[in-house]
Motif scaffolding. Sequence first.
Motif, PDB file in Angstrom:
ATOM      1  N   HIS A 564       5.465  -8.919   8.780  1.00  0.00           N
ATOM      2  CA  HIS A 564       6.207  -7.944   8.000  1.00  0.00           C
ATOM      3  C   HIS A 564       6.372  -6.724   8.877  1.00  0.00           C
TER       4      HIS A 564
ATOM      5  N   GLU B 807       9.618  -6.023  -2.027  1.00  0.00           N
ATOM      6  CA  GLU B 807       8.453  -5.849  -1.179  1.00  0.00           C
ATOM      7  C   GLU B 807       7.244  -6.127  -2.029  1.00  0.00           C
ATOM      8  N   GLY B 821      11.280 -10.464  -0.654  1.00  0.00           N
ATOM      9  CA  GLY B 821      12.316 -10.095   0.297  1.00  0.00           C
ATOM     10  C   GLY B 821      13.714 -10.124  -0.267  1.00  0.00           C
TER      11      GLY B 821
ATOM     12  N   GLU D  96       9.738 -14.998   6.664  1.00  0.00           N
ATOM     13  CA  GLU D  96      10.819 -14.031   6.857  1.00  0.00           C
ATOM     14  C   GLU D  96      10.648 -13.323   8.186  1.00  0.00           C
ATOM     15  N   HIS D 108      17.885  -9.487   8.571  1.00  0.00           N
ATOM     16  CA  HIS D 108      16.722  -9.914   7.794  1.00  0.00           C
ATOM     17  C   HIS D 108      16.871 -11.404   7.527  1.00  0.00           C
ATOM     18  N   VAL D 110      15.443 -14.834   6.073  1.00  0.00           N
ATOM     19  CA  VAL D 110      14.462 -15.403   5.158  1.00  0.00           C
ATOM     20  C   VAL D 110      14.666 -16.908   5.158  1.00  0.00           C
TER      21      VAL D 110
END
Lengths: 565, 865, 154, 140
Positions: A564, B807, B821, D96, D108, D110
């Motif tokens: 993350h 989140e 996400g 992710e 981004h 995923v």
Amino acid sequence: MSGSINNFIILFCVIPLAAGLLSVPLVGRSFPSRVIGTLSFASTFLLAVYLLIQGYADNTIYVSYMGSWTAPFGISVVFDNLSGLLLATASAVALGSYIHSYSTNASHIERGYFHPLIQLLMFGVNLSFLTGDIFNLFVSFEIMLMASYALLTIGASKKQMSQAYKYVMLNLLASTIFVIAAGMAYGMLGTLNMADMALIVKTKLASGEGLPVGFTALAVMFLLVFALKGAFFPLWFWLPDTYYTCPISIAGLFGGMLTKVGVYAVVRTFPLIFTQSVADIASVDVNPTRTTILWIIAVAAAFTMFLGVLGAVSQHEVRRILSIHVISQVGYMVFGLAIMTGWALAGCIFYMIQHMVVKCSLFLCCGIMEKHAGSDDLDKLGGLLKRDTLLGVLFFVAAMSLVGLPPLSGFFGKMVIIQEGWNNGLWWLSIIGLATGALTLLSMLKIWSYGYWNPEPKKYPQAAKPENVKSSSRSGYIGIAMLVVLALFLGFGANPVYKFADRAGEQLVSPDAYIMAVLPKERIKLVNPELAAKLYDGIGHDRMSEPLDEEPMIISASYNKEVHP
Amino acid sequence: MISTLFLTLIGADNGQHASVAGPALVEGAGSSSRTLLLLLAIFAPLVTGLITLFYPRKGITLRVLTALAGPVIAFLLLLNHFNVNGVQPLDAGSGPVAEISWMPLLHLNLAFLTDGLGLFFALLVSGVGALIVLYARGYFGKNEDDLYRFYPTLGFFTTAMIGVVLSDYMLLTLLFWELTSISSFLLIGWDRYDKHAVKLAMQAFVTTGMGGMGLFGGILLFGMTTNVWTWSEFINFGTWWQAEYASLAFNNPVFWAFLLMFFGAATKSAQFPWQYWLPGAMAAPTPVSAFLHSATMVKAGVFLTGRLLPVFGGAMVAADGLRAGLEIWPWLVTIIGGFTMVLGALISINQHDLKRIFAYTTVSQLGLLMCMYGLGSFAYEHNGHLLQNIDFDITQIANHAFYKAPLFILAGALGHVLSRNITELNGAIKKHPAMCITIILAGYGLAAGPGTISFQAKELFLYAIYHLKYTAVGNWWMLLMAAAIVTATCNVAIFIRLTTTLIGLPGGFKADPNAIEADHHHHEHEHGFWASMIWVPGAILVSFQYIGGFVPSLWMRVFGDLEVYNNNYFAEGIPTFWGAIIHGIHEFSVPLMCSGIAIVCGIVLGFSPIFRGTIKDVCDKIYPGIYWLAVTGGGKAFRLIQTGNMRHYTVMVLIAFLSVFYFVSLGDSKMFDLAVSQLGSFNEFWPGVFLGVIICTTALSLPLVSHRIIRILLLGSCGFTVVAMYLVYQAPDLALTQLTFEIISVVLFVLVIRLLPRDVPKYRPNPIWRIALGTMAGLAFGWMTLVAVGADPANKLGMWFTMNSYEGFVRDVYNAGRGGGGKNIVNVILVDFRGFDTLGEITVLSLAALGVWSLLPSRRSRKTS
Amino acid sequence: MTVVLAVCVAVTFGVSIYMMLGRELMGLAIGVFLIGHAANLSILAMSGSPVIQHDKAYQTAEFKIPPVLESDQQAKDWSEAQLIKAEHPEQDVVNPLDEMVDPLPQALILTAIVIGFAVMGFLLTLIVLTQRRAKTLDVNELAKMDLPTPSQAH
Amino acid sequence: MTSLILKTAMRLIVPLTLLFAVYMALKGHNEPGGGFIGGLIASVSIALYRMTYGAESFDKLLPIHPRILVFVGLTMAFLVAVFPLLFDRPLLTSYEQYLNLGFGQTVHFVSAAIFDIGVLLVVIGVSVGMIDRLSREVEK
């Protein structure tokens, strides 16, 4: 040790799904599809047996959280003794009927997506045995049902098409009610995870708040759904009208396995959630829902057992006798459910297992009988013992197992259930159970006498030469023999199997172990602090090593996120 | 590791289940080896029988010898056991049984009880079994196929029968009991192409199977109630029994357990009204009739009654006097036994087929034995002592085997060489002297003539009846005595007729032109050693009659030690013929006088012309009646609901559901209150109400139109209104999905309608019950919706999804701060949180497509593949 | 709003049961199609009212937001509030479900819609095939087909 | 059905709707949309195309049997689901990553997106397959 096993219990779904996917492009090519299919079923069988023994030895319930989302939020998949026993048996039954199908399937059935359909059927069945989420149970039922609709109509003969719609329609009605009920369960309890539902119900019972309003009605809705799939009294109609129509190996698989999924769903959800026992809650005497539901089930059991066997004994086509018999035998399982003590549930589970094996092998025998005579009508059958002694022996063993003569498997299934019936005031059900046993004997002897002993009817010459039948159905014999050997093991080795079933029954009636295995400590603490304190005070029970008092910060079942930004 | 696992799997963690209780395990090497030897004795006949299957079909002599070895080994082992260990005493403190653990969880282990009763039966079965092996060789001749099939089945039966009588665990007895039923079934249906024989085999199996279920239930009920699962504990339970179940009334489970067990015993031993199966079982080959249906298997019920007698019959002698049994025992067992006795005798004299005559005398004798155990439950005072009304029961049972088995053996032999019909046997002694003399000697045993052990046995029985007058029965003993005299008279008369016919004296049967068919088995005759085996086993057995009759001391040396009850009438042992008479002179013996009356009457009846036809037993109609009731009646009952019509099914499913639902809900006033409280929110949002009205209107108008396209359009508009409702409910994803699905569904519907024929017949709508069911169902679900929403639990999962969708909720205790996400929560739930559901869902979609392609095989796919 | 939905559920369910009791298979299929709506609406009701209840007057209908997050902060605020509530149960904090409709029933409905569509497609094909093989779609006619014939022998 | 205007319109509409479908599918994680919706929109447009132009043009547009679409879609979803098992993670564990494209742009990524694409393909395959199959029966 068990940590690494946990995530792999989903292999029971992954393997058939993968095999099903692989055999989609192979449609029309039998050999590779058969290899893939056989490997798939054999591997799930071995895996189930291994995990069952390992889990018993470790006294562990394996849990995997799909997508790493901890219960109750994600979908959890649970492998306990109950799931293990049923998974192993279902795989064995599938394997037996699948091997049998090599010799009985027509080529247009093979081309009609038989292999992917049967693999995906097993995906659904295995998933319903594994899942710990009520909505996911709906989804798995749908997978199973969709596959079974397609398999039931495979080949699209006139016979199939004129009956199949009943199966589809009634199951559709039940599925709709299932999804409504699942939604309502969410509305009433705010959760979908079975362990969480169990915990909330337990909490509500113990706290004096009482069950939510309409909980019994909700239980009735679930009972309707499962009872329809499990062919309980007055909901079985789709079964006798449809099972006899489809290709025999599919009929064997359905007759052996599909109704048991409905019974399984009751075994899984009812003792856990709806008819939870209040034996370990000092402040409460009785769970009102339990009392009501058990009475309903008891009445259903009586009619299911007795009317089922009456229906069976009056038929004169083997397939019809066998398929209506399914109902009567389901009645014994329902009887076990109506008692719902741990030991009775063990009997119910054992009965389910042995019935899957025995019933499937009987259907498969019927397949070869039909090859001999060209029909399954007892008027047209005869002299099979002389034509095909091996088949006769296999059939006789299977039939006597079904009747429940000792030391064959049916006896030990029936025994515990009837015993617990005496013990719990349901003596009238025990009597009906015994009478049903005698009538079952009559119906099986009918097949045996007319089909195997009596001379071949002169009016109807037998269709095939015995040598031709024998040489063309080798795999058929292998399939039957495998199942009969398994049935014999279930008879002579009833004790070890009962150990698993007994543990499963105990886990069902006192769901603390299940709750603790599935839910994280914090959830239990949040919902029911007293229970959490009680459970985690015990020594050696703590699945997670942290002491309870610490600040709860990072608890994830098996996976901490590391990626993350 | 696997082996460790396997050991854990089957390893001995006995007593793991709470309700497991059993005698302690193996008590030392000596006793456990004893168990093993007994196990060997039990299974020897089966094993040797199976071995013969592997011989070439021509090897007859080897086959016979191997099959013979089984019962002989069993006999010798049992004899050795008897000589070394003696009889296991039945009083308390005989010690725990050595057992081999098999199914401790299910109260079923391998343990054996070698008391007098069991050991006697085991010796009888193995001994007679050996002779029957020889007889079968004589009977079947050189017929390889028959012998090939016969010996394994016979071995199977012998094993099962020895198992029944030696098992200590009740359930083990049941196990072997059912195996005897199976083997009996296979043997009665021996001539499997004879449809009649097959029916009779079914009749026997179903009847005894019913009894087996009764016994099964009884054992389970008794075991559950008392936690006693073995016969040795059962018998030793006297004191405890008395305290715990002093009042044995109808509401006591033990009472019902006894009734169920006795039902099993009565069916197996052909007691009224279940006696019909035994004459029917004569369809079996004669070796089977001689072995199973006279000497051994049918006595299993008598054996069981003997097992139950000490406790349920209260016949257990203890230091402090007699124990009380079940009050119903003396009446039930005595009356049923006595009635069967006299009924069997009366039918037997009215038969012509030798096997049927002997079958009905067997029924009669079984009734007598049952009656004996019934009488054994009474106690009477004699010289200041309280005595049990039973003596030398083993002798009673043994004596029957020693004349009835020879009678059958010889009946088979005569049927072989001449005929089985007594009317065709006039003067047969000239052709076959040895056979006829043997059968006459055995017949003399049947008549209980002086000089046979049978005579003393009958005396014992009459004594027992006579002693009833000292009990509560009072003068009613005369009724039973009359029955006994009638029975004896018939037996004597049968003997007279048999003898006169065979010798060709006046009074015998002359050939009857309307005679029934003779035995079907006509094999080529052979000569020599094996041929003589068709009567020699009978002669061997019948010799015991006369040994017992003339040298009772020798008889007593064999059977005396096995006797369970041997201390009442003839404390010094069984008297000889003269001894019995002297005994009678001493104290004016009424029994002896009755015996005399019976003999005189029997001789008169034997020569008289009455009772010379054939009659049928009324009870023969019972099984066909049950069969008809189950098959035809049951089928009709089943057809009532299984009509084949989908509409009936839907109606029944709905009625079942709705009745249960309303039964549950209407009793719950809270459900009503909660639903009513929801009504307050009615006027929240008027556009929503408007949409609701449209949905309802379109739905309600659906049944009113019959034009298909309009229906589809209505359905579509209903769907689109639902889409709008989703929008009101703030569900954009749902609305989009539903919208597109609605379009595709309408397309599908239109396509399908084009594939169906245009002209649809108009059906009568018969709307009333449809409306009623629809209304009830709709109300139920609407109501439940209100109730379920009303519950409104505090913690819903949905909350967590909102917080973790994008989140992770950093300090979330559950999830370590990992998020999905994505901002579209529904989509995140679909593909991530509950992605597994979605995987299943697309599997369903794919399955539907596969199903469609499977139903409609595509031409294009055939082209490509 | 719940009442409206409940009435809709009752009506659609009742009508579809009425249709399913009909004689013609196509009518039954319509019943099946409609019953799917009943199920979906019933589950939709479980997500609670979409209208925020500020006062008892309902003068203006203010909707909850759809289950699509408007900003990153929104979810964080809710989380913080929940943490506060976990420590101080007496405190009255914002429950996310008071501001946003419950997303879970929507996800369930989506699954149900898709499955319903799959079954519908199969059922329609089945009906076509039934018509072709059995030459009728009348339930009563179909019931007469293939009933067990009475036996001659027993 | 086969009017000229519709045919011309379809030529424009189909590519556009297909693009829109892909867009809907990809943005579904953050805004209303997703695999199902994308797949359905695409199916609707393909189905319309099928009904306007008939079987042959359809075969050109979709030169493979729809079962291949289903197979590929389901396999994609399956692989995404099974992939974490290789690393001893539960089935379907999502992955992710923020991929740096070089010039200040990050994407981004995923893993659920691939799953969604699989869903999209299955939905297209199934609905188009069913409609196509039944249309062929009608046209027969």
